[in-house]
Design a protein around this motif. Structure first.
Motif, PDB file in Angstrom:
ATOM      1  N   LYS A 173       6.264  -3.358  -9.135  1.00  0.00           N
ATOM      2  CA  LYS A 173       6.322  -1.926  -9.384  1.00  0.00           C
ATOM      3  C   LYS A 173       7.594  -1.378  -8.753  1.00  0.00           C
ATOM      4  N   SER A 174       8.300  -0.552  -9.505  1.00  0.00           N
ATOM      5  CA  SER A 174       9.560  -0.008  -9.003  1.00  0.00           C
ATOM      6  C   SER A 174       9.315   0.956  -7.850  1.00  0.00           C
ATOM      7  N   LYS A 175      10.343   1.091  -7.017  1.00  0.00           N
ATOM      8  CA  LYS A 175      10.277   1.969  -5.856  1.00  0.00           C
ATOM      9  C   LYS A 175      11.395   2.994  -5.910  1.00  0.00           C
ATOM     10  N   LYS A 176      11.248   4.043  -5.103  1.00  0.00           N
ATOM     11  CA  LYS A 176      12.263   5.081  -4.986  1.00  0.00           C
ATOM     12  C   LYS A 176      12.601   5.289  -3.523  1.00  0.00           C
ATOM     13  N   VAL A 177      13.893   5.458  -3.245  1.00  0.00           N
ATOM     14  CA  VAL A 177      14.337   5.770  -1.891  1.00  0.00           C
ATOM     15  C   VAL A 177      14.681   7.251  -1.865  1.00  0.00           C
ATOM     16  N   SER A 180      12.697  12.762   0.978  1.00  0.00           N
ATOM     17  CA  SER A 180      11.406  13.447   1.028  1.00  0.00           C
ATOM     18  C   SER A 180      10.234  12.505   0.782  1.00  0.00           C
ATOM     19  N   ALA A 181      10.451  11.200   0.989  1.00  0.00           N
ATOM     20  CA  ALA A 181       9.401  10.217   0.720  1.00  0.00           C
ATOM     21  C   ALA A 181       8.169  10.489   1.573  1.00  0.00           C
ATOM     22  N   ARG A 182       7.000  10.342   0.960  1.00  0.00           N
ATOM     23  CA  ARG A 182       5.735  10.563   1.660  1.00  0.00           C
ATOM     24  C   ARG A 182       5.172   9.246   2.174  1.00  0.00           C
ATOM     25  N   ARG A 183       4.612   9.270   3.354  1.00  0.00           N
ATOM     26  CA  ARG A 183       4.129   8.042   3.991  1.00  0.00           C
ATOM     27  C   ARG A 183       2.970   7.413   3.229  1.00  0.00           C
ATOM     28  N   ASN A 184       2.198   8.222   2.545  1.00  0.00           N
ATOM     29  CA  ASN A 184       1.040   7.682   1.845  1.00  0.00           C
ATOM     30  C   ASN A 184       1.375   7.136   0.468  1.00  0.00           C
ATOM     31  N   ARG A 185       2.657   7.168   0.094  1.00  0.00           N
ATOM     32  CA  ARG A 185       3.087   6.645  -1.198  1.00  0.00           C
ATOM     33  C   ARG A 185       3.786   5.306  -0.991  1.00  0.00           C
ATOM     34  N   ASN A 190      11.598   6.185   2.715  1.00  0.00           N
ATOM     35  CA  ASN A 190      12.526   7.127   3.340  1.00  0.00           C
ATOM     36  C   ASN A 190      13.760   6.367   3.832  1.00  0.00           C
ATOM     37  N   PRO A 191      14.972   6.871   3.586  1.00  0.00           N
ATOM     38  CA  PRO A 191      16.182   6.163   4.052  1.00  0.00           C
ATOM     39  C   PRO A 191      16.199   5.907   5.551  1.00  0.00           C
TER      40      PRO A 191
END
Length: 234
Positions: A173-177, A180-185, A190-191
Motif C-alpha cells: 500500500k502506498s504511503k505519503k510523507v 500534517s501526518a496523523r499518528r493513527n494513520r 511525518n518528515p
C-alpha cells in the motif's frame, strides 16, 4: 585533494551506439563522448548542464547538485540522472536543461543542515528505467522507494519493511510523507519521524518484466506489479 574541484560520479555506454558514452560529475554536469573522434576521449562532444538559479543558491547547492547515478533509457534517446533531491530526464538533443524533473523528497530541503551534520547529504542514490521507459524508480530514507509514471506524472511511495520478509506476496500500500501526518494513520509519515539510518541506495528494474529489486541495509526485496500500466498497484 585540496585542489580537487570535480570528480566523476558515474558513467554508462549508449545502449545502441557502441561509440557513445556519458559520464557525470559532482558538479551536476554530464559529458557525452564519441570514441570515433578520439580513442583517448579526453575531449567531450556535448555537455549537459542546467543553469543554477542565483536566488536559490546556498551553502549546500553544490553538494546536492552532485549526480549520484546516470542511466540511458532503453530507447537510447534519454538519460536519467539522480541528484540528492531530484530525478531528471535529459533529451540527448537538448543540452541546456532537463526535459523532465521529478522531486523525490522535497520535504528534506529544510533539513539539509541535519543531513550535512550526519553525512547523509553525501549518500549516493541509484535510479532506473522500467522496460518500456514509462516509469522511473529510485530510493529514499526510512526504507522508502518511489515509482513515478512519466505519462501521468503521478508517483507512488512504498516502504520496504521486515514484515514483508515475514509475510511475502502481500500487496503493498502506498504511503505519503506529510508534515500534517496523523499518528493513527499507517499510510502517513511525518518528515520529523524519518529514520535516516534506514535508506534505499540500490534499486533496479528488470530489463523486460515489471519486476523491481530493492536493497535495504540487511535485506533484498523483489516486487512485481499486478497492473503493469500503473505503479500504484505494485
Amino acid at each position: 585533494m585540496e585542489d580537487l574541484t570535480e570528480v566523476i560520479t558515474g558513467a554508462e555506454f549508449h545502449p545502441r551506439e557502441c561509440n557513445l558514452f556519458v559520464y557525470s560529475s559532482s558538479r551536476g554536469i554530464i559529458r557525452l563522448c564519441d570514441m570515433r573522434q578520439s580513442a583517448l576521449c579526453d575531449r567531450h562532444c556535448k555537455v549537459f548542464e542546467e543553469p543554477e538559479d542565483p536566488s536559490t543558491r546556498s551553502f549546500f547547492s553544490e553538494i546536492i547538485s552532485s549526480i549520484s547515478d546516470i542511466k540511458f533509457s532503453h530507447s537510447g534517446r534519454y538519460m536519467l540522472t539522480r541528484d540528492f533531491l531530484n530525478l531528471k530526464v535529459w533529451d540527448l538533443q537538448m543540452d541546456n536543461k532537463p526535459v523532465e524533473t521529478y522531486p523525490i523528497h522535497e520535504y528534506l530541503r529544510s533539513k539539509l543542515c541535519v543531513l550535512y551534520e550526519n553525512d547523509c547529504i553525501f549518500d549516493k542514490f541509484e535510479c532506473g528505467w522500467s522496460p518500456n521507459d514509462d516509469h522511473l524508480l529510485t530510493g529514499s530514507y526510512h526504507n522508502l522507494f518511489k515509482i513515478t509514471s512519466r505519462l501521468s506524472r503521478r508517483d507512488a511511495i512504498f516502504e520496504s519493511s521486515r514484515e514483508q520478509a515475514i509475510r511475502p506476496r502481500q500487496i503493498l500500500k502506498s504511503k505519503k510523507v506529510l508534515p500534517s501526518a496523523r499518528r493513527n494513520r499507517r499510510d502517513e509519515i511525518n518528515p520529523d519521524s524519518l529514520e535516516f539510518t534506514k535508506k534505499i541506495l540500490h534499486c533496479a528494474y528488470h530489463p523486460t518484466d515489471d519486476i523491481i529489486a530493492i536493497a535495504t541495509a540487511h535485506n533484498l526485496f523483489t516486487y512485481i506489479a499486478k497492473d503493469p500500466s500503473s505503479p500504484l498497484s505494485s
